[in-house]
Structures are given as C-alpha cells and as structure tokens.
Design an enzyme around this catalytic site. Sequence first.
Site, PDB file in Angstrom:
ATOM      1  CG  HIS A  37      -1.891   1.015   1.401  1.00 25.31           C
ATOM      2  ND1 HIS A  37      -3.141   0.958   0.823  1.00 25.31           N
ATOM      3  CD2 HIS A  37      -1.875   2.175   2.116  1.00 25.31           C
ATOM      4  CE1 HIS A  37      -3.846   2.022   1.170  1.00 25.31           C
ATOM      5  NE2 HIS A  37      -3.097   2.792   1.949  1.00 25.31           N
ATOM      6  CG  ASP A  39      -0.755   5.503   2.924  1.00 26.25           C
ATOM      7  OD1 ASP A  39      -1.947   5.418   2.585  1.00 26.25           O
ATOM      8  OD2 ASP A  39      -0.218   4.753   3.752  1.00 26.25           O
ATOM      9  CG  HIS A  73      -5.048   5.706   0.354  1.00 26.01           C
ATOM     10  ND1 HIS A  73      -4.983   5.640   1.732  1.00 26.01           N
ATOM     11  CD2 HIS A  73      -6.135   6.484   0.078  1.00 26.01           C
ATOM     12  CE1 HIS A  73      -5.972   6.343   2.248  1.00 26.01           C
ATOM     13  NE2 HIS A  73      -6.681   6.869   1.268  1.00 26.01           N
ATOM     14  N   GLY A 148      -3.742  10.901   7.112  1.00 24.85           N
ATOM     15  CA  GLY A 148      -2.689  11.903   7.201  1.00 24.85           C
ATOM     16  C   GLY A 148      -1.422  11.388   7.864  1.00 24.85           C
ATOM     17  N   GLY A 151       0.223   5.440  12.660  1.00 31.53           N
ATOM     18  CA  GLY A 151       0.354   5.349  14.106  1.00 31.53           C
ATOM     19  C   GLY A 151      -0.786   5.970  14.894  1.00 31.53           C
ATOM     20  CG  ASP A 178      -5.480   2.853   4.962  1.00 32.32           C
ATOM     21  OD1 ASP A 178      -4.574   2.589   5.771  1.00 32.32           O
ATOM     22  OD2 ASP A 178      -5.328   3.619   3.987  1.00 32.32           O
ATOM     23  N   GLY A 179      -5.841   2.005   8.474  1.00 30.97           N
ATOM     24  CA  GLY A 179      -5.586   2.856   9.634  1.00 30.97           C
ATOM     25  C   GLY A 179      -5.876   2.146  10.945  1.00 30.97           C
ATOM     26  N   GLY A 180      -4.885   2.149  11.822  1.00 34.05           N
ATOM     27  CA  GLY A 180      -5.088   1.591  13.158  1.00 34.05           C
ATOM     28  C   GLY A 180      -5.225   0.085  13.205  1.00 34.05           C
ATOM     29  CB  SER A 201       2.619   2.078  13.116  1.00 29.32           C
ATOM     30  OG  SER A 201       1.233   2.039  13.357  1.00 29.32           O
TER      31      SER A 201
HETATM   32  C1  DX5 Z   1      -3.453   6.901   6.946  1.00 26.46           C
HETATM   33  C2  DX5 Z   1      -2.915   6.101   5.792  1.00 26.46           C
HETATM   34  C3  DX5 Z   1      -2.609   4.722   6.195  1.00 26.46           C
HETATM   35  C4  DX5 Z   1      -1.455   4.647   7.150  1.00 26.46           C
HETATM   36  C5  DX5 Z   1      -1.771   3.557   8.105  1.00 26.46           C
HETATM   37  O1  DX5 Z   1      -3.481   8.219   6.592  1.00 26.46           O
HETATM   38  O2  DX5 Z   1      -3.852   6.064   4.743  1.00 26.46           O
HETATM   39  O3  DX5 Z   1      -2.413   3.855   5.097  1.00 26.46           O
HETATM   40  O4  DX5 Z   1      -0.225   4.354   6.559  1.00 26.46           O
HETATM   41  O5  DX5 Z   1      -0.866   3.565   9.141  1.00 26.46           O
HETATM   42  P1  DX5 Z   1      -1.187   2.788  10.492  1.00 26.46           P
HETATM   43  O6  DX5 Z   1      -1.398   1.351  10.127  1.00 26.46           O
HETATM   44  O7  DX5 Z   1       0.002   3.023  11.336  1.00 26.46           O
HETATM   45  O8  DX5 Z   1      -2.465   3.409  11.044  1.00 26.46           O
HETATM   46 ZN    ZN Z   2      -3.646   4.478   3.142  1.00 29.90          ZN
END
Ligand code: DX5
Ligand code: ZN
Length: 222
Positions: A37, A39, A73, A148, A151, A178-180, A201
């Site tokens: 992925h 970003d 993305h 954005g 983590g 996506d995220g967390g 992360s």
């Molecule tokens: C958030 C991004 C994610 C990010 C996820 O803005 O779109 O793809 O890299 O990172 P983690 O998994 O640490 O939330």
């Molecule tokens: Zn993303």
Amino acid sequence: MRVLGEHEVLPSVMSADPMRVGEQVDGLMDAGARSFHVDVMDAHFVPNLTLGSDFAAALATRVHALEGAVDVHLMVERPATMVAAFAAAADAISIHLEADPHPHRLLGLIRELGCAAGLAVNPGTPIGAIAPLADMLDFVNLLAVNPGFSGQSFIPTAPERVAEARALLPDRAMIQVDGGMDAETMPAVRDAGADLFVAGSAVFHAADPVESYRELAALARE
Ligand code: DX5
Ligand code: ZN
C-alpha cells in the site's frame, strides 16, 4: 501483475524506514506479502506530504517481479490530475470520495487505465454515499483513522461501517480497512466483512516487522 487477493494484509510502506525500505519490502515478500500500500499525500487534502509516482514505480519494479501488486491510496485534492502518473506502476488506485466532485468519472478512468478502482471514504462520511457508485467499484477503502499519519488510534465505529458497506456492495467489490490495524483491531473488521487490511506502524514499527506481518496475515485468513 495481479489484482488484490482476498484476506490479504497490505503493508503500508509509508511507515517503512526510508533508508531501508527496499530491504524491508524484500523481507516481507520472502514472508509471503504480495500487495503493498502506497500512501500519497499532498499537504492539502491531508496535513502531510509523502510518496510520489517515482517511488511507486521503483516499488513496482520489485513487487511485480514476484507477481505482487501495488495499491496506491491518493490522499490528494483533485486526484484526476494524478491518476495517470500513478497508473503505470499501480495495480489498484483508490481516490477519496471527498476529494473530487466527479468520482464516477474518475473511477471509470482508473479502470480504463488498467487498474482496480477503489473509493476511499473518511471516517466522517456517511457510508450510504458509496451506493450510487457501487457498479464502478472494485473495492472500497474504509478509513479507520482520519488520514494523514501512521500510528493513529483506531476509530471504533469502523466495524459497523464495514458491515454497512458489505450490505450495500455487490459481492465482487472488496472492502479494505486502512488505519489503526493491529492484532487487537483486525478481528472485528474482518468479522464484519473486510477483505483487505492495510497495516503501517503495526508492521514496520514492530520489533520484528516480518514476524508482525506473519501474525497479522494469519489473522486475516482466520
Ligand atoms: C493513513 C494512511 C494509512 C497509514 C496507516 O493516513 O492512509 O495507510 O499508513 O498507518 P497505520 O497502520 O500506522 O495506522
Ligand atoms: Zn492508506
């Protein structure tokens, strides 16, 4: 090249060590990762500036050699101006529903350029807004954080939003979260119907990224 598979974990390379990213990607591919992925942030749509099309192309050279996929993305304003630049490297591209007044047209363009078309949706956007676009979608990217930064903490409305999206999408359209994502948060979105799990992360900031990837990949398949 291949399209995104079902029940896959996609390491988000934004969280990799920028000085060692190639080596880290190789290690994850040795452990079985095939989709990565990317970003892309423009410091306007989101308050951060990250990876560009040259990076995506360099990643694609490695990932495509093992028939993996590059998932881009786009967290940018006016994504229509950037889709073509990324399409050569990407196998899948998601654009934000909130970033373009003509998402129907742009999803069609992404497909015409040979990529799987995804619609990314911020946590504050009603899920029902994707319904009129369902025929144009290969996947939906449901953000479980405000995009954005990596983590950030998982927003707990994500599982119910996944279930709502699953109920209105055709079976062939996959749901990415996506995220967390980590070992604690993944099972609930998986059980709600998610197919693809983006992890930044939780993979790259772990003491052992390969071991963490293996753990998440096993959870994705449960
Ligand atoms: C958030 C991004 C994610 C990010 C996820 O803005 O779109 O793809 O890299 O990172 P983690 O998994 O640490 O939330
Ligand atoms: Zn993303």
